[in-house]
Design an enzyme around this catalytic site. Structure first.
Site: not given
Ligand code: G16
Length: 547
Positions: A66, A285, A502
């Protein structure tokens, strides 16, 4: 030969790297791509088992990291209705990924099959896809070995966006049922959402061009295919940052995460007042909008602004439709700007709840609402109509043309959104449709409320697993005493709020802060980040830009 008879032989081709621990985090496994081969093989096994546990329903596997750097990669499983993997299975993923030997892999499979009482004679069905990352093909081959080892009926969708894969899974599992979701093809995807968009905007004034920053990722070719399908002046786009071929460009200085975190336009876009811009992330996404105001200053319309735009529009339609007890609610996370939450509660008078970060958490909260709007501030979200809302709409008996029109619009909106997961392309069509229907510019949308100044920082530490949180991730319970320090810093600033958690997708700790003024906000953010760095094993450069 037993059901797992081929596993040891195949597993030997994909040994687990020594001294590495994998964990299924916010959005699946995510780390340096080259280390993930054994994990992908084992995810193939688990996807097959998951399908068998669901009586042969189709399970999805998406290979993507992503918004992360191109060297990272990752994988996540998609459950039968296109939603994220049921959380109780996440620990199975972690368990199998960390099995040290090939025999242990078989032991884990056997134990899951027993615990879940799985009928191993069922033929597993799995579909999979990947984004544009260079490590994708190698990881896909490892996944295919896992699927072959369990004789799964497996189909590749090639290179598509993450939400497209979620869509295909939902379509495949609902085909020929009363809740059939659509054609499980790329053409079906563009047709379903595109036609719903055109039905909503028909007869309205055409919008000006929308410039799309596609983060040099898979969203670029896919959104162009949508434009080719629609061929409509209502969808007048120009795609920038669309180089998926040159190594090292994915998500670099561009994309939704860059724009949201840096609060500035991406490379390759110079903003003209009056023009309209949005950014996807690397697997399309997430989406954020932005524009330059009359002074040329950058203005961000993030996930909170999208949530409030959508919630306002739905609230008004529901009110016009005049259907008893049909309610709209909003789900946010701690990253939601304080003023967006006040606006939803005090001005829109809609219920709002907080969930932990990760769309999987927001999705489940939204399912409890009639019409649940969920968005993370980073631009990841969608709308859900629960079965009770659907039956209320079906049973509605409109008394006036206005009521009938509002009900029809609610149906069209439901067709326009990807109910399986947050989807930059479908969310973009949703925002565009609402703006066209209201005849609004981005500045008019922005005028609803003013964001409190906010700042999101990353701190790299020796071990982010020592960070533990509670209270929807807003309060640290470990490392000891760090929360007291955060509290004392927050107390110095009017309307100050800050929390530390984290990341579940990157090797870093995130620090969020907001306060009444930009200066206060930045001082708060950098002093909290400095405290994290000093007291919890910071690595690299100390974050102290504003101190
Ligand atoms: C993913 C999740 C999101 C989340 C983001 C950041 O996004 O699908 O819901 O907000 O990671 O998560 P964290 O703060 O735990 O690193 P993506 O777009 O990277 O798939």
């Amino acid at each position: 030969m037993t059901s797992f008879g081929k596993v040891v032989e195949y597993s030997a081709k994909h040994p687990k790297p020594a001294n590495t621990t994998f964990s299924y985090g916010t959005a699946g496994f995510r780390t340096i791509g080259d280390t993930l081969e054994s994990t992908l093989f084992r995810v193939g096994l688990l996807a097959a088992l998951r399908s068998q546990s669901k009586q042969g329903k189709v399970i999805g596997v998406m290979i993507t990291a992503s918004h992360n750097h191109e060297r990272d990669n990752g994988v996540k499983l998609v459950d039968p209705m296109g939603e994220m993997l049921q959380q109780s299975w996440e620990s199975y993923c972690t368990q199998i990924a960390n099995a040290e030997t090939d025999d242990e892999v078989v032991q884990v499979l056997t134990s899951i099959a027993q615990t879940e009482n799985i009928d191993l004679s069922i033929t597993p069905r799995v579909v999979y896809a990947r984004d544009t990352r260079p490590s994708g093909p190698l990881l896909q081959a490892a996944l295919e070995d896992g699927l072959a080892a369990l004789n799964a009926n497996a189909t590749s969708y090639g290179v598509v966006t993450t939400p497209q894969l979620h869509y295909f899974v939902r379509c495949l599992n609902t085909a020929d049922t009363p809740v059939a979701y659509g054609e499980p093809t790329e053409a079906g995807y563009y047709e379903k959402y595109g036609q719903a968009f055109l039905r909503l905007v028909d007869g309205r004034s055409q919008p000006s061009k929308l410039y799309i920053d596609a983060a040099n990722g898979v969203g670029a070719p896919q959104v162009r295919k949508l434009a080719d399908t629609l061929k409509s002046p209502y969808f007048n786009i120009e795609v920038r940052n669309s180089d998926t071929e040159t190594l090292g460009k994915l998500n670099i200085d561009c994309g939704a995460d860059y724009v949201k975190s840096n609060q500035r336009q991406p490379a390759g876009m110079s903003l003209e007042p009056g023009s309209r811009y949005c950014s996807f992330d690397g697997d399309a996404d997430r989406i954020v909008y932005y524009y330059a105001d009359e002074n040329g200053s950058f203005r961000l319309l993030d996930g909170d602004k999208i949530a409030t735009l959508v919630a306002t529009y739905l609230r008004d339609l529901v009110s016009t439709a005049n259907i008893d007890d049909l309610e709209v609610g909003v789900v946010q996370t701690a990253y939601a700007n304080g003023n967006s939450t006040s606006y939803i509660k005090d001005t829109l008078k809609l219920p709002t709840v907080f969930a932990k970060t990760g769309v999987k958490h927001l999705h489940h909260e939204a399912e409890r609402m009639n019409i649940g709007v969920y968005f993370e501030a980073n631009g990841h979200g969608t709308i859900l109509f629960n079965p009770s809302a659907v039956s209320k709409l079906q049973n509605a008996t409109p008394q006036t043309p206005a009521e009938a029109d509002a009900i029809q619009r609610l149906w069209n909106l439901r067709d326009l959104i990807n109910e399986s997961v947050g989807d930059a392309i479908s969310d973009m069509l949703l925002v565009e449709a609402i703006l066209i229907c209201k005849g609004w510019s981005l500045a008019q949308w922005d005028a609803a409320y003013n964001d409190l100044p906010s700042r999101l920082l990353k701190v790299v530490v020796n071990d982010r697993t020592i960070f533990k949180t509670t209270n929807a991730e807003q309060t640290l319970t470990s490392p000891p005493e760090l929360q007291d320090v955060v509290n004392s810093l927050v107390a110095k600033y009017p309307r100050g709020r800050s929390f530390v958690r984290p990341s579940g997708t990157e090797d870093a700790v995130r620090v969020y802060a907001e306060a009444a003024t930009r200066t206060d906000c930045d001082q708060l953010a950098y002093s909290v980040a400095g405290a994290v760095f000093d007291r919890a094993g910071g690595r690299g450069e100390r974050p102290d830009e504003f101190l």
